[in-house]
Design a protein around this motif. Sequence first.
Motif, mmCIF file in Angstrom:
data_model
loop_
_atom_site.group_PDB
_atom_site.id
_atom_site.type_symbol
_atom_site.label_atom_id
_atom_site.label_comp_id
_atom_site.label_asym_id
_atom_site.label_seq_id
_atom_site.Cartn_x
_atom_site.Cartn_y
_atom_site.Cartn_z
ATOM 1 N N ARG A 146 41.671 -8.871 24.980
ATOM 2 C CA ARG A 146 42.398 -9.892 25.928
ATOM 3 C C ARG A 146 42.164 -11.267 25.416
ATOM 4 N NH1 ARG A 146 43.639 -9.135 31.513
ATOM 5 N NH2 ARG A 146 45.590 -10.812 32.143
ATOM 6 N N TYR A 147 41.029 -11.662 24.632
ATOM 7 C CA TYR A 147 41.071 -12.827 24.055
ATOM 8 C C TYR A 147 42.034 -13.103 23.052
ATOM 9 C CZ TYR A 147 38.795 -16.913 21.542
ATOM 10 O OH TYR A 147 38.619 -18.084 21.036
ATOM 11 N N VAL A 148 42.074 -12.105 22.017
ATOM 12 C CA VAL A 148 43.183 -12.252 21.146
ATOM 13 C C VAL A 148 44.669 -12.374 21.627
ATOM 14 C CG1 VAL A 148 44.219 -10.837 19.072
ATOM 15 C CG2 VAL A 148 41.836 -10.923 19.410
ATOM 16 N N SER A 149 44.793 -11.749 22.670
ATOM 17 C CA SER A 149 45.996 -11.823 23.280
ATOM 18 C C SER A 149 46.436 -12.843 23.889
ATOM 19 C CB SER A 149 46.329 -10.735 24.452
ATOM 20 O OG SER A 149 45.709 -10.980 25.510
ATOM 21 N N LEU A 150 45.538 -13.812 24.519
ATOM 22 C CA LEU A 150 45.611 -15.198 24.913
ATOM 23 C C LEU A 150 45.631 -16.405 24.025
ATOM 24 C CD1 LEU A 150 43.033 -14.542 27.995
ATOM 25 C CD2 LEU A 150 45.497 -14.978 28.222
ATOM 26 N N HIS A 151 45.044 -15.882 22.895
ATOM 27 C CA HIS A 151 44.891 -16.938 21.977
ATOM 28 C C HIS A 151 45.702 -16.770 20.588
ATOM 29 C CE1 HIS A 151 41.455 -17.507 24.781
ATOM 30 N NE2 HIS A 151 41.416 -18.495 24.333
ATOM 31 N N VAL A 171 29.581 -1.434 18.328
ATOM 32 C CA VAL A 171 30.028 -3.002 18.158
ATOM 33 C C VAL A 171 30.189 -3.554 16.957
ATOM 34 C CG1 VAL A 171 28.884 -5.128 18.694
ATOM 35 C CG2 VAL A 171 28.682 -3.390 20.550
ATOM 36 N N VAL A 172 29.526 -3.074 15.691
ATOM 37 C CA VAL A 172 29.772 -3.521 14.550
ATOM 38 C C VAL A 172 31.207 -2.865 14.084
ATOM 39 C CG1 VAL A 172 28.738 -3.408 12.013
ATOM 40 C CG2 VAL A 172 27.249 -3.582 13.933
ATOM 41 N N GLY A 173 31.651 -1.932 14.276
ATOM 42 C CA GLY A 173 32.714 -1.407 13.972
ATOM 43 C C GLY A 173 33.872 -1.979 14.643
ATOM 44 N N LEU A 174 33.724 -2.222 15.915
ATOM 45 C CA LEU A 174 34.731 -3.128 16.574
ATOM 46 C C LEU A 174 34.737 -4.524 16.170
ATOM 47 C CD1 LEU A 174 36.317 -3.789 19.027
ATOM 48 C CD2 LEU A 174 34.402 -4.276 20.389
ATOM 49 N N THR A 175 33.825 -5.168 15.616
ATOM 50 C CA THR A 175 33.811 -6.483 15.103
ATOM 51 C C THR A 175 34.542 -6.459 13.698
ATOM 52 O OG1 THR A 175 31.681 -6.983 16.098
ATOM 53 C CG2 THR A 175 32.472 -8.284 14.186
ATOM 54 N N ARG A 176 34.580 -5.503 12.936
ATOM 55 C CA ARG A 176 35.398 -5.531 11.884
ATOM 56 C C ARG A 176 36.804 -5.358 12.040
ATOM 57 N NH1 ARG A 176 30.716 -1.572 9.246
ATOM 58 N NH2 ARG A 176 29.086 -3.200 8.356
ATOM 59 N N SER A 177 37.139 -4.492 13.019
ATOM 60 C CA SER A 177 38.506 -4.178 13.348
ATOM 61 C C SER A 177 39.043 -5.417 13.913
ATOM 62 C CB SER A 177 38.413 -3.082 14.185
ATOM 63 O OG SER A 177 38.058 -1.835 13.853
ATOM 64 N N VAL A 178 38.488 -6.272 14.583
ATOM 65 C CA VAL A 178 39.183 -7.218 15.346
ATOM 66 C C VAL A 178 39.216 -8.347 14.220
ATOM 67 C CG1 VAL A 178 38.852 -9.319 17.081
ATOM 68 C CG2 VAL A 178 38.106 -6.737 17.811
ATOM 69 N N ALA A 179 38.173 -8.501 13.617
ATOM 70 C CA ALA A 179 38.308 -9.604 12.289
ATOM 71 C C ALA A 179 39.665 -9.291 11.657
ATOM 72 C CB ALA A 179 37.042 -9.308 11.573
ATOM 73 N N VAL A 180 40.037 -8.029 11.117
ATOM 74 C CA VAL A 180 41.024 -7.639 10.365
ATOM 75 C C VAL A 180 42.167 -8.003 11.043
ATOM 76 C CG1 VAL A 180 42.350 -6.020 9.163
ATOM 77 C CG2 VAL A 180 39.609 -6.279 8.684
ATOM 78 N N ASP A 181 42.510 -7.564 12.459
ATOM 79 C CA ASP A 181 43.442 -7.697 13.077
ATOM 80 C C ASP A 181 44.011 -8.898 13.588
ATOM 81 O OD1 ASP A 181 44.166 -4.825 12.766
ATOM 82 O OD2 ASP A 181 43.319 -4.229 14.607
ATOM 83 N N ALA A 182 42.964 -9.675 13.992
ATOM 84 C CA ALA A 182 43.083 -11.038 14.446
ATOM 85 C C ALA A 182 43.180 -12.616 13.617
ATOM 86 C CB ALA A 182 41.958 -11.237 15.547
ATOM 87 N N ALA A 183 42.888 -12.036 12.369
ATOM 88 C CA ALA A 183 42.845 -13.150 11.382
ATOM 89 C C ALA A 183 44.311 -13.910 11.354
ATOM 90 C CB ALA A 183 42.269 -12.499 10.132
ATOM 91 N N GLN A 184 45.403 -12.986 11.429
ATOM 92 C CA GLN A 184 46.683 -13.395 11.263
ATOM 93 C C GLN A 184 46.985 -14.613 12.280
ATOM 94 O OE1 GLN A 184 49.832 -10.674 12.768
ATOM 95 N NE2 GLN A 184 48.014 -9.315 13.189
ATOM 96 N N PHE A 185 46.092 -14.621 13.339
ATOM 97 C CA PHE A 185 46.177 -15.711 14.809
ATOM 98 C C PHE A 185 45.391 -16.830 14.494
ATOM 99 C CE2 PHE A 185 47.548 -11.433 16.490
ATOM 100 C CZ PHE A 185 48.825 -11.643 16.446
ATOM 101 N N GLY A 186 44.585 -16.722 13.381
ATOM 102 C CA GLY A 186 43.546 -17.666 13.203
ATOM 103 C C GLY A 186 42.180 -17.462 14.113
ATOM 104 N N ILE A 187 42.098 -16.340 14.378
ATOM 105 C CA ILE A 187 40.856 -15.930 15.095
ATOM 106 C C ILE A 187 39.960 -15.115 14.285
ATOM 107 C CG2 ILE A 187 40.140 -14.572 16.982
ATOM 108 C CD1 ILE A 187 42.817 -15.093 18.495
ATOM 109 N N ARG A 188 38.753 -15.549 14.152
ATOM 110 C CA ARG A 188 37.629 -14.928 13.504
ATOM 111 C C ARG A 188 36.881 -14.081 14.577
ATOM 112 N NH1 ARG A 188 33.867 -17.935 12.134
ATOM 113 N NH2 ARG A 188 34.279 -19.706 13.331
ATOM 114 N N CYS A 189 36.019 -13.010 14.173
ATOM 115 C CA CYS A 189 35.389 -12.104 14.965
ATOM 116 C C CYS A 189 34.110 -11.796 13.971
ATOM 117 C CB CYS A 189 36.055 -10.891 15.519
ATOM 118 S SG CYS A 189 35.066 -9.829 16.513
ATOM 119 N N ASN A 190 32.806 -12.048 14.393
ATOM 120 C CA ASN A 190 31.787 -11.980 13.745
ATOM 121 C C ASN A 190 30.668 -11.147 14.686
ATOM 122 O OD1 ASN A 190 32.118 -12.791 10.872
ATOM 123 N ND2 ASN A 190 32.844 -14.728 12.082
#
Length: 238
Positions: free
Chosen positions: A111-116, A148-167
């Motif tokens: 939801r965060y990525v979709s909103l930002h 949680v660690v795997g989720l973090t890595r996946s979000v980091a890869v997918d959301a980087a195009q929107f200027g969103i970092r995930c750690n």
Amino acid sequence: MPIAVITGGNKGLGLSQSRRFLQAGFEVHVVARSRADFDTLGQGAHFHECDIAADRAADWLAAIHAGAGPIAALVNNAGVHFKKPIWEVPPEALDQVLDINVRAMFAACGRYVSLHQDSGGAIVNVSSMGGIMALPSAAAYVTAKTAVVGLTRSVAVDAAQFGIRCNAVSPGFIDTDMTRAVLAKDPARRDRIESRIPTHSFGQPEDVANAIFYLASDQAAYVNGVNLPVDGGYAIGF
């Protein structure tokens, strides 16, 4: 004023996280099932009562965004521990652990990525040393925190195009009220644990809060997809 949203930010490690962001001038929105120690946070903090595990679409996050505006930092801190060996974990207990520790976080990240997508931002997920190494009699918890660690890595890869970092951060043994209460029943256990930690001491809640704040801040602008242990070296000790 930048906005931070922290799940479970009203007690334990989450309370220190809320204080850290407030000290840095953030408007902090705490999402939790009860107010607990929220009232100690003072000005700049806002409380939202919600069972995040029951909200499969993370509508709570959309509501905060609609009312307050873009969220600079989302900290997925809320979680639950469960200590039993795998042969004693009933299906309903596993569901509860996964609902709170994984599914609610998964929904919040999405939801965060979709909103930002137009504003960017930062997500910090709280894992555990159980996301790095096996812990005895904690199969459900270790499974969840590893996810949680795997989720973090996946979000980091997918959301980087929107200027969103995930750690993520993985706290080790931290000197909290709950930890002290548990170890008070077995003082020798604390000595054994400290002897294995290279620093020979437990961490403080502020240590975790500082690591989370760093990952959420512009100082970590080129840090993406990492899982940062905050454990005094426990996971690499002997």
